[in-house]
Write an enzyme that holds these catalytic residues in place. Structure first.
Site, PDB file in Angstrom:
ATOM      1  N   ASP A 907       0.865  -1.126   0.157  1.00 16.35           N
ATOM      2  CA  ASP A 907       0.143  -0.037   0.012  1.00 16.35           C
ATOM      3  C   ASP A 907       0.910   1.309  -0.067  1.00 16.35           C
ATOM      4  OD1 ASP A 907      -2.182  -1.623   0.299  1.00 16.35           O
ATOM      5  OD2 ASP A 907      -2.582  -1.613   2.256  1.00 16.35           O
ATOM      6  N   LYS A 976      -7.669   9.696   9.819  1.00 17.29           N
ATOM      7  CA  LYS A 976      -6.941   9.143   8.715  1.00 17.29           C
ATOM      8  C   LYS A 976      -7.978   9.375   7.490  1.00 17.29           C
ATOM      9  CE  LYS A 976      -5.844   4.632   6.632  1.00 17.29           C
ATOM     10  NZ  LYS A 976      -5.630   3.171   7.024  1.00 17.29           N
ATOM     11  N   ASP A1184      -4.548   2.456  -5.364  1.00 21.40           N
ATOM     12  CA  ASP A1184      -3.085   2.746  -4.875  1.00 21.40           C
ATOM     13  C   ASP A1184      -2.679   1.566  -3.915  1.00 21.40           C
ATOM     14  OD1 ASP A1184      -4.554   3.413  -2.700  1.00 21.40           O
ATOM     15  OD2 ASP A1184      -3.316   5.302  -2.217  1.00 21.40           O
TER      16      ASP A1184
END
Length: 1405
Positions: A907, A976, A1184
């Site tokens: 990641d 986050k 991603d």
């Protein structure tokens, strides 16, 4: 030392050809697994190697993926010995498809010549005809109606439409020529089906009457149809004379028309042979038809391409011609037709030549074709079977005992006669139009509906209604809105009408045929002509857009069809409910409607909903839902390679490679042109790589999940069967207004939460049923497509690896690789990551798994009855899958030899910020997101959380009540989502909502306190602190973001050169009229004049750019119009979109920076996928997050780094600026100038002098555009007198150009990265000064010829104004002026070198 040297060499040479690198990639010290595949994985056979050797690399970056020379002209053009296989069109090569190495490299391209499809003003300057007998509307709608009529053979109605088109278009308009050609082609097709002696005369008579006498000149397509008619319908000398006559006609219109006729793919081989023989003076004797067919597929490249697209069979896989076992080859197709009714062994191709893997693949391909072809019919058949089983058991109509599938069969059975009767009424109305029925709606939708069988429409209606119920019950969901559901059903009918497999195959076959004929004509030509016979460029914008729209249904037609289907469903769908009388205990039964129509209010607007019966909701929440829907499912064989805009993925379904907003034709037109030009070859190849990766259902995990599901437990993210939500008690009757308001808000929150849980459980039910259906499949595949930004998504929507933890836990790779010691390490690291221990060093993460080995074994051995350690993980179901995989590896005799199928993730660290840091060369930002080498991973989320904690502590010490409440509650998880999405353009209110969701989970039992009345106040406070923290960390990215926003601001307030020309012509006295291709009227209605004028002056230029992989990105944000569609159910408002719609400036500007970063994300992913495919590394992607086998993680990391470095080593922003300059050349934009600047006062003074009556001197008018256009024309004249006249002219534009100071521009206020949109933000002003100051420096020496004249304008100072006063920026006090569209210089890059990334081991981890 040797290991380090090997790694350096690998990094340096990783991207040479795979043949040079194969051994290095498998060195024991780099990858101990030595690329050892499981025994079940086929190696590169001689056959697949031969197939690979036949691959023809693209000759240039613009070469089309379809343009391969010497290709077959039709699927039936095969040598005789290939015709033994009657199902040749079903076969494809079973060997691996590996892209050539050139595809994984970034290709150079000329930014000065971007793909441009000029937005036409024709849509806003087109006549609209009054609806009469269902025929009318705008020209596009007339074309759509014409195509619909011809599809169902309504020739008389099509003739009427042709006459109306001829009346509004000029004879030379391409649209009117195309309409006549389509009609002529239909006449030919119908005559060929049922030929008669007067077939040719009928066609010629129609041509002479409707084209020749109407002065409509034929084009190549017209002549091709006439030639084919002459060859097929007349004989002897008359035939020869007609052929010569039409060939002469073709040559009269020039060599281009003649060449297009001669190379037309419409001719059959026999017709083509005849055509060439009739031109002996121009061409030599052609080869025989048999020789021609053989030669077309004799080249390796030609044969490989046709095999790949399913047009011919692979001779290596041909079936023996001798007597066969079992059903045999001749009955194989019939066996497919009853696939579900025979044993698998009966239809397995035992007698096929080739390996066992070849036979398995052929079998999978045949099953896939059946799945696609009969998905709707198969679902209906299973509904019927479920109902029949209950009937046999004596269960009749009782809802409590009937599964949903059986109910759906009952509804389908009741709905079908109603729809059949409706179809009969449609035919009656269309066949006998009389004055009494001309206003009947069936005239409007009838020709479109006739193409869809009532059985299909009934199945679509039932399945879409149930799917809508599954999607949600909350009021804010659109699934059950009558308008949304009507359009959904209408779109499904449209897809059904247009999904003709023969047409799809024809598209590839036609192009191959044309290319082959062009080459053959060049060889046979007696005289080498000077003009090129190469394929002509893509069609112009107008014809291209019209071509896309012709087969579409108008929005109001889709809506009417969907509403009609729903109306009948409301009548047909019934349920029988049983209940016990509470007084007597007697069982009662009642037949009730399954759905009802009700209205409510949403955001102040009245909205209609389809409301399901409560018992249906209960069943969907608690029962099996297999075969409820006919959505796209995973494939059981490799997807078809993408070859064009709508050809690839599934074999018989029609899908677009670029997903688009409904009705948005611009993205479709750009993507289609780019694919035809060969520009998107790398994108298409990347999607093929993602699609051909085989997956498998993780059956052990599925069994555990099914057990928990059936028990109704809430394990992991599974939604429990019975939630523990408590409905808030209603306050007493004498409660105050405030108390009732609070209760109302709590009730709404409760209902939304309960509806959301219902939707999630229904969707998880779908996922589990799909997993069950595919649990025994050895391999399944997910075809991929991209959104308008280039981001890839799996096409099957229910179960795929992009889903949440439940979906990911159910999937694993079908192919395995031995772990090796490195793979075993990465499997342990992966488990730690899944558990949530992902911010420690790699060594610590590995040790985490070692330390918890007992918990891992307990989780794998006894998942539900043990300690459930895995259920506490951040991703519990994936963690369980990894526990099982690791246990199996450790239990094996040699764990390093264990064959692992577990996808291991790598990641990125806030990938958007990584791109911003690389674009700006921001060293501080690079170190925060692991671009810079370090010993431990940097965690941007933890960094932001710590900064926020510090701010909260300071505020709490100063007595802030909200800070005191939230102190100690701010965690990494709270910040986050906001940090991750801030770079992608999340608004402050969006960030507040994200924080609120996290706080609600963290503080489920919130109670108001003094100074903290609601959790929303706390969320807003925390969101502000997160933004402030981000601004401190990432101020280096703000300059790039401001530059992007400034460019977007200018583009979205610009007018095109075509608009400028129209405005000037109008200013010089030209009449306002329709576009030139339409017949001009002496006087237009006032409404039409207003519409054309508004279209000329509107801002219609959206932001368009090209990714490094040459994919054009078109932002779809426009202010769409709407129309009210009247139906029997209710009036429905539908969006009406066109290219002439004004752009939505706010959304364009907000979307541009994040969408640009998304397009770079997509580029990096595709480059990595192509390189992995070249190197033999499995590759899957979730934006991603990139996945591969544990043993290949070192190789994947090298590939990911190198792709990122190669991409950012190029001047991405500089290339974007050059593209903008070329794409928008000649445009003007309406700039805002700070009101108290000297140049603004000069412009206002000029306006006062030019128009003494005008009170508003701050607005820029269209007349000023015309004046400036005249000035520019005079200045650019070769006549000195005209040049002098232009230099003496003064316009608001020339006044500003005389000063030419961009710092006086008032920018549209957009928040920068980590900034809240408020007044007086020093950082924004600082960034603006830097960017616009650089532009001022770049243009300071540019002198406008009219500068001297402009300097004579001296404004009078107002009392409140003084010379030299500080510029006051106020968005509401600005002066507008039209300026030539230019862009600021690209911000200078920082000192950070992207090549340092190669040493960062935590870039992806």
């Amino acid at each position: 030392m040797l290991a380090r040297a090997a790694r350096r060499n690998l990094r340096r040479d990783a991207f040479r050809a795979s043949t040079q690198q194969a051994e290095q990639l498998t060195l024991p010290w780099l990858c101990p697994a030595q690329m050892r595949w499981a025994a079940s994985i086929g190696t590169l056979t001689a056959q697949s190697a031969a197939l690979e050797s036949r691959k023809q690399p693209l000759s240039s970056s613009r070469a089309s993926r379809q343009e391969t020379r010497c290709l077959a002209t039709a699927a039936d053009m095969q040598p005789a010995h290939h015709n033994e296989a009657p199902f040749h069109s079903l076969l494809q090569p079973w060997g691996a498809r590996t892209a050539p190495p050139s595809l994984s490299r970034l290709q150079p391209w000329d930014t000065s010549k971007p793909l441009v499809i000029h937005d036409s003003l024709a849509a806003s300057a087109a006549p609209v005809l009054r609806m009469a007998g269902g025929i009318g509307g705008d020209p596009i709608e007339l074309h759509q109606n014409l195509y619909a009529c011809l599809r169902v053979g309504r020739i008389d109605r099509a003739t009427a439409i042709i006459q109306r088109l001829t009346a509004i278009y000029n004879p030379w308009a391409p649209e009117v020529i195309d309409a006549h050609n389509v009609f002529l082609q239909t006449m030919f097709d119908l005559a060929k089906q049922d030929p008669s002696p007067d077939s040719m005369s009928s066609i010629e008579d129609w041509y002479n009457k409707h084209m020749v006498r109407q002065a409509i000149e034929p084009n190549a397509q017209t002549i091709v149809t006439l030639l084919r008619a002459a060859m097929n319908f007349i004989e002897g000398g008359e035939r020869d004379d007609a052929i010569r006559r039409y060939l002469t006609l073709a040559h009269e219109y020039g060599p281009d028309v003649a060449d297009s006729v001669n190379s037309s793919p419409e001719f059959s081989d026999e017709e083509f042979d005849t055509l060439i023989k009739f031109q002996p003076d121009k061409y030599e004797e052609p080869p025989s038809v048999e020789e021609l067919q053989e030669s077309h597929i004799s080249t390796p490249a030609g044969r490989a391409t046709l095999i790949e697209h399913g047009l011919i069979s692979d001779p290596g896989l041909a079936i023996k011609p001798q007597p066969q076992k079992g059903l045999g080859l001749k009955t194989l197709r019939q066996a497919l037709g009853v696939f579900d009714d025979v044993a698998a062994d009966e239809i397995y191709p035992h007698d096929m030549k080739g390996t066992q893997a070849d036979k398995d693949e052929a079998y999978a391909r045949m099953r896939q074709l059946r799945l696609e072809k009969d998905s709707t019919e198969a679902a209906v058949e299973r509904w019927k079977i479920d109902d029949a089983k209950l009937q046999a058991m004596g269960v009749h109509g009782v809802l409590n005992t009937k599964p949903v599938q059986a109910l759906m069969w009952q509804w389908y059975s009741a709905l079908l006669p109603l729809l059949t009767k409706e179809m009969q009424r449609v035919k009656q109305v269309l066949s006998a139009p009389v004055s009494d029925n001309l206003r009947n709606d069936r005239h409007i939708y009838g020709t479109y509906l006739e193409k869809c069988a009532p059985e299909k429409l009934a199945a679509i209606t039932v399945s879409r209604a149930i799917n809508a119920v599954v999607q949600g019950q909350r009021e804010d969901t659109g699934a059950l809105k009558i308008g949304h559901l009507s359009q959904s059903i209408g779109r499904a009918v449209e897809t059904e009408a247009n999904s003709d497999a023969k047409q799809k195959h024809s598209a590839v076959r036609r192009k191959q045929r044309r290319l082959a004929r062009l080459e053959l004509l060049e060889k046979l030509s007696r005289v080498k002509s000077e003009h090129s016979t190469a394929p002509k460029a893509s069609p112009g914008a107008d014809s291209l857009l019209d071509t896309f729209m012709k087969t579409d249904f108008p929005a109001h037609v889709r809506t009417k069809i969907g509403a009609l289907a729903l109306e009948n469903l409301l009548q047909a769908a019934k349920i029988t409910v049983t209940a016990n009388d509470p007084r007597t205990g007697e069982q009662l039964t009642s037949t009730q409607t399954a759905f009802h129509h009700h209205t409510g209010f949403l955001q102040g607007k009245k909205v209609g909903y389809l409301a399901p019966h409560g018992e249906i909701l209960r069943k969907l929440r608690t029962e099996s839902v297999h075969e409820l829907h006919t959505v796209k499912l995973p494939m059981v064989c490799e997807p078809k390679p993408w070859a064009s805009f709508d050809e690839g993925g599934y074999y018989t379904r029609r899908d677009n490679v670029v997903r688009q907003k409904s009705g948005d034709s611009a993205q479709r037109a750009y993507a289609h042109s780019a694919i035809e030009n060969g520009d998107m070859s790398q994108v298409l190849a990347g999607l093929d790589v993602l699609g051909k990766l085989p997956w498998k259902i993780n059956e052990p995990v599925f069994r555990v999940m099914a057990e928990a599901w059936n028990a109704g437990e809430s394990v992991g993210d599974l939604i429990p069967e019975q939630d523990d939500l408590q409905r808030p008690p209603e306050p007493a009757a004498d409660a105050s207004f405030d108390e009732r308001l609070k209760w109302s808000n709590k009730l709404k929150e409760y209902e939304n939460l309960k509806g959301g849980l219902h939707s999630q459980r229904c969707f998880q039910n779908f996922q589990l049923e799909v997993a069950r259906a595919f649990a025994k499949e050895e391999k399944i595949y997910f075809p991929h497509s991209v959104d308008f930004r280039g981001r890839a998504y799996p096409v099957p929507p229910v179960l795929n690896h992009m889903g949440a933890d439940v979906a990911r836990g159910l999937l694993k790779f079908a192919n395995g690789k031995e772990l090796g010691s490195v793979g075993l390490q990465w499997l342990r690291i992966h488990l730690a990551n899944l558990y949530g221990f992902d911010k420690a060093s790699l060594r610590d993460r590995e040790q985490f798994s070692v330390d918890n080995v007992q918990e891992i074994f307990d989780s794998a051995t006894n998942p539900l009855g043990g300690r459930r350690w895995w259920a506490k993980a951040e991703d519990p179901w994936q963690c369980l899958a990894c526990c099982m995989e690791l246990k199996n590896a450790l239990d094996s005799p040699d764990p390093t030899r264990f064959v692992s199928r577990m996808p291991v993730h790598q990641d990125g660290t806030c990938n958007g910020l990584q791109h911003y840091a690389a674009l700006g060369g921001d060293e501080a930002g690079a170190s925060q997101v692991n671009l810079e080498p370090s010993d431990r991973p940097q965690d941007i989320y933890t960094g932001v959380a710590e900064l926020v904690k510090g701010m909260v502590t300071e505020d709490a010490a100063q007595g802030n009540m909200v800070a005191k409440y939230v102190e100690g509650k701010v965690t990494r998880r709270v910040v986050k989502r906001t940090v991750m999405t801030n770079v992608y353009g999340v608004t402050f209110m969006g960030a507040k909502s994200q924080v609120h969701d996290e706080l609600r989970e963290l503080i489920p039992a919130f109670e108001p306190q003094p100074g903290v009345s609601s959790l929303s106040i706390v969320a807003m406070y925390v969101a502000k602190k997160i933004f402030a923290a981000l601004g401190q960390i990432f101020n280096g990215a703000q300059e790039i973001q401001y530059w992007l926003s400034e460019c977007g601001e200018r583009i979205t307030t610009s007018i095109t050169t075509e608009q400028i020309r129209k405005i000037r012509a109008r200013g010089e006295g030209a009449d306002i009229n329709y576009a030139a291709k339409y017949q001009q009227k002496k006087k237009l209605p006032t409404a039409a004049v207003k519409k054309i004028k508004e279209g000329t002056e509107s801002f219609t230029s959206g932001i368009i750019w090209t990714t490094p992989l040459k994919m054009p990105v078109v932002q779809p944000y426009r202010k769409n119009g709407s129309q009210i569609v009247k139906t029997k159910l209710q009036d429905i408002s539908v969006a009406k979109r066109s290219l002439s719609d004004m752009i939505d400036k706010r959304r364009q500007l907000q979307g541009f920076p994040p969408n640009f970063i998304h397009s770079l994300d997509a580029t990096h992913m595709i480059l990595s996928a192509l390189k992995c495919d070249e190197m033999g590394v499995a590759f899957a992607a979730v934006h991603d997050s990139f996945w591969t086998h544990a043993a290949d993680i070192p190789n994947l990391n090298i590939i990911l780094r190198d792709a990122f470095v190669r991409m950012h080593s190029e001047d991405i922003i500089g290339r974007l600026a050059a593209e903008f300059e070329a794409r928008y050349a000649g445009s003007m934009y309406r700039a805002n100038i700070i009101a108290n600047s000297h140049v603004a006062r000069q412009i206002r003074e000029w306006r006062r002098q030019a128009d003494t009556k005008s009170r508003n001197t701050s607005k820029a008018s269209a007349d000023e555009v015309a004046l400036e256009a005249k000035r520019q024309e005079l200045l650019n004249s070769e006549n000195p007198a005209e040049q002098l006249e232009g230099a003496q002219m003064v316009t608001p534009t020339s006044i500003w150009l005389a000063t030419n100071d961009p710092r006086t521009l008032a920018s549209y206020r957009l928040a920068l990265l980590g900034e809240i949109k408020t007044k007086g933000v020093p950082q924004f002003d600082k960034v603006k000064e830097k960017v616009l100051g650089a532009e001022a420096e770049a243009v300071k020496d540019n002198t406008d010829p009219s500068a001297a004249a402009a300097a004579q304008i001296e404004p009078e100072l107002d009392e409140a104004e003084t010379e030299g006063a500080k510029l006051i920026i106020d968005r509401h006090h600005v002066v507008q002026v039209w300026l030539p569209l230019s862009f600021p210089p690209v911000p200078k890059k920082g000192s950070w070198d992207v090549r340092r990334l190669r040493e960062s081991k935590y870039f992806f981890s």
